[in-house]
Motif scaffolding. Structure first.
Motif, short mmCIF file in Angstrom:
data_model
loop_
_atom_site.label_atom_id
_atom_site.label_comp_id
_atom_site.label_asym_id
_atom_site.label_seq_id
_atom_site.Cartn_x
_atom_site.Cartn_y
_atom_site.Cartn_z
N HIS A 102 6.69 -5.00 -13.13
CA HIS A 102 6.72 -3.96 -12.45
C HIS A 102 7.92 -4.22 -11.29
CE1 HIS A 102 3.51 -5.69 -10.10
NE2 HIS A 102 4.01 -4.75 -9.05
N TYR A 103 8.11 -3.48 -10.63
CA TYR A 103 9.30 -3.37 -9.49
C TYR A 103 9.11 -2.17 -8.43
CZ TYR A 103 12.25 -0.20 -12.17
OH TYR A 103 12.82 0.96 -12.77
N HIS A 104 9.62 -2.50 -7.10
CA HIS A 104 9.37 -1.40 -6.30
C HIS A 104 10.78 -0.70 -5.81
CE1 HIS A 104 5.26 -2.69 -6.35
NE2 HIS A 104 5.70 -3.84 -5.98
N VAL B 151 6.69 0.66 -13.34
CA VAL B 151 6.32 -0.20 -14.14
C VAL B 151 7.15 -0.16 -15.65
CG1 VAL B 151 4.13 -0.81 -15.40
CG2 VAL B 151 4.02 0.55 -13.29
N ASP C 267 2.70 3.37 -1.95
CA ASP C 267 2.26 2.93 -3.38
C ASP C 267 3.17 3.35 -4.43
OD1 ASP C 267 0.04 1.88 -5.05
OD2 ASP C 267 -0.36 4.11 -5.51
N LYS D 2 9.22 -0.17 -0.96
CA LYS D 2 8.24 -1.05 -1.06
C LYS D 2 8.61 -2.60 -1.01
CE LYS D 2 3.81 -2.41 -2.95
NZ LYS D 2 2.79 -2.06 -4.11
N SER E 53 5.20 1.91 -7.36
CA SER E 53 5.58 1.05 -8.33
C SER E 53 6.02 1.75 -9.67
CB SER E 53 4.07 0.25 -8.73
OG SER E 53 3.91 -0.33 -7.79
N GLN F 73 2.92 -5.47 2.90
CA GLN F 73 3.98 -4.69 2.37
C GLN F 73 4.09 -3.36 3.11
OE1 GLN F 73 0.93 -3.06 -0.92
NE2 GLN F 73 2.17 -1.24 -0.26
#
Length: 343
Positions: free
Chosen positions: A114-116, A215, A211, A132, A213, A207
């Motif tokens: 995943h990544y933000h 995915v 929330d 994030k 993310s 962080q």
């Protein structure tokens, strides 16, 4: 600022109990219980402990918030007295927002790729002022502890699209750096970098307080359909937040530390997002006045309060406030202080 009476009690250092939302998409949590010295529970889907949290799970109005013993949520307490908790300089710069979320994380299976999003993408597409960026401090790891971070080569968007449509996790991982991790290591994960954490590692994570993310690998994880995995975005839009470029070996080396003993530091590029400070207490030490999440990673001792003292040991988590003033710690222990960015 010195406080007395009710203010002194309200702003005094306090221990934080575990705060682990259930029903998460991946298994974990036993490593958190082990680190915190608590009995292992029967729920194996509590892999995240939200510490001093004013942040909720994405899409939920309440789950994830820390509730103070016998009182309101920490979010409400900070809103009621932002200067007391955070300090005047912080409030002038950031308002009544701590600008920090700290977690303990323990996946008992490899965490999904995943990544933000970064701040700009979050504002433009997700209705959030913050994205994030995160950093990890490894507090425990198996002998083969590792994570995957960043692409080893530039990856065309069409290739990532194919991976996602086929849910080809092997191809995703093969394109990423495999980073060995042991207790004491630190790793900064900038927004946009793809990553996945190996099974069995227990991390202290600092962080930005969201929330969010996105995915890539969702099919094998309960509750993560395509819409949830992409936060309601279409795939082409969501991939606009992914760094498709090559993360060079030199760039990766600037993000990770493998200290020979103790715990690594974070690179200076983390400072706009959060700060990590280490304090070794050998007898007695005084921590400067600050809003901070303090985690004991070695030893035991006590934290002095106006009318009593708190016994602490490895795994204890403490919240300190700016308004309480300096905090005196006695014993033989190593502390990690997680702090917001400097105002």
């Amino acid at each position: 600022m010195t406080t007395t009476g009710l203010d002194a009690e309200r702003l005094a250092p306090r221990l934080l109990a575990p705060n682990q939302p259930g029903g998460r998409p991946y298994r974990g949590g036993a490593g958190i219980a082990h680190f915190r010295g608590a009995p292992a529970g029967t729920d194996d889907r509590v892999p995240e402990d939200f510490l001093a949290s004013t942040t909720t799970l994405h899409g939920d109005p309440e789950v994830g918030l820390t509730r103070l013993p016998g009182g309101p949520t920490l979010r409400q307490a900070v809103l009621d007295d932002p200067v007391g908790f955070l300090g005047a300089a912080h409030v002038e710069r950031f308002g009544a927002d701590p600008r920090l979320l700290v977690k303990l994380i323990n996946p008992e299976q490899r965490l999904f790729v995943h990544y933000h999003p970064d701040d700009a993408f979050a504002r433009a597409r997700l209705g959030s002022d913050l994205g994030k960026t995160e950093a990890w401090v490894v507090v425990d790891a198996p002998p083969d502890g590792h994570a995957y971070v960043g692409f080893r080569r530039p990856v065309p968007v069409e290739e990532v699209t194919g991976w996602f449509e086929r849910q080809d996790a092997e191809a995703m991982l093969a394109a990423m750096h495999r980073v060995p991790l042991a207790a004491g290591d630190t790793l900064l994960v900038p927004a946009g970098q793809p990553h996945a954490v190996g099974a069995g590692i227990t991390l202290l994570e600092l962080q930005q307080p969201t929330d969010l993310s996105l995915v890539l690998e969702h099919r094998a994880f309960p509750g993560l359909d395509e819409q949830a995995a992409l936060l309601g975005l279409d795939l082409a839009t969501a991939l606009g937040a992914l760094d498709l470029g090559s993360l060079s070996e030199d760039a990766l080396a600037g993000l990770v530390q493998h200290p020979s003993e103790g715990f690594g530091a974070l690179p200076q590029v983390a400072d706009p997002y959060f700060r990590l400070e280490q304090t070794a207490v050998r007898g007695r030490a005084v921590l400067d006045a600050a809003y901070a999440v303090v985690v004991v990673v070695e030893g035991e001792g006590r934290v002095e309060r106006p009318h009593d003292a708190l016994a602490v040991r490895r795994g204890s988590v403490l919240l300190t406030t700016h308004g309480h003033g300096p905090v005196e710690v006695v014993g033989d222990l190593l502390l990690l202080r997680c702090r917001p960015p400097a105002p």
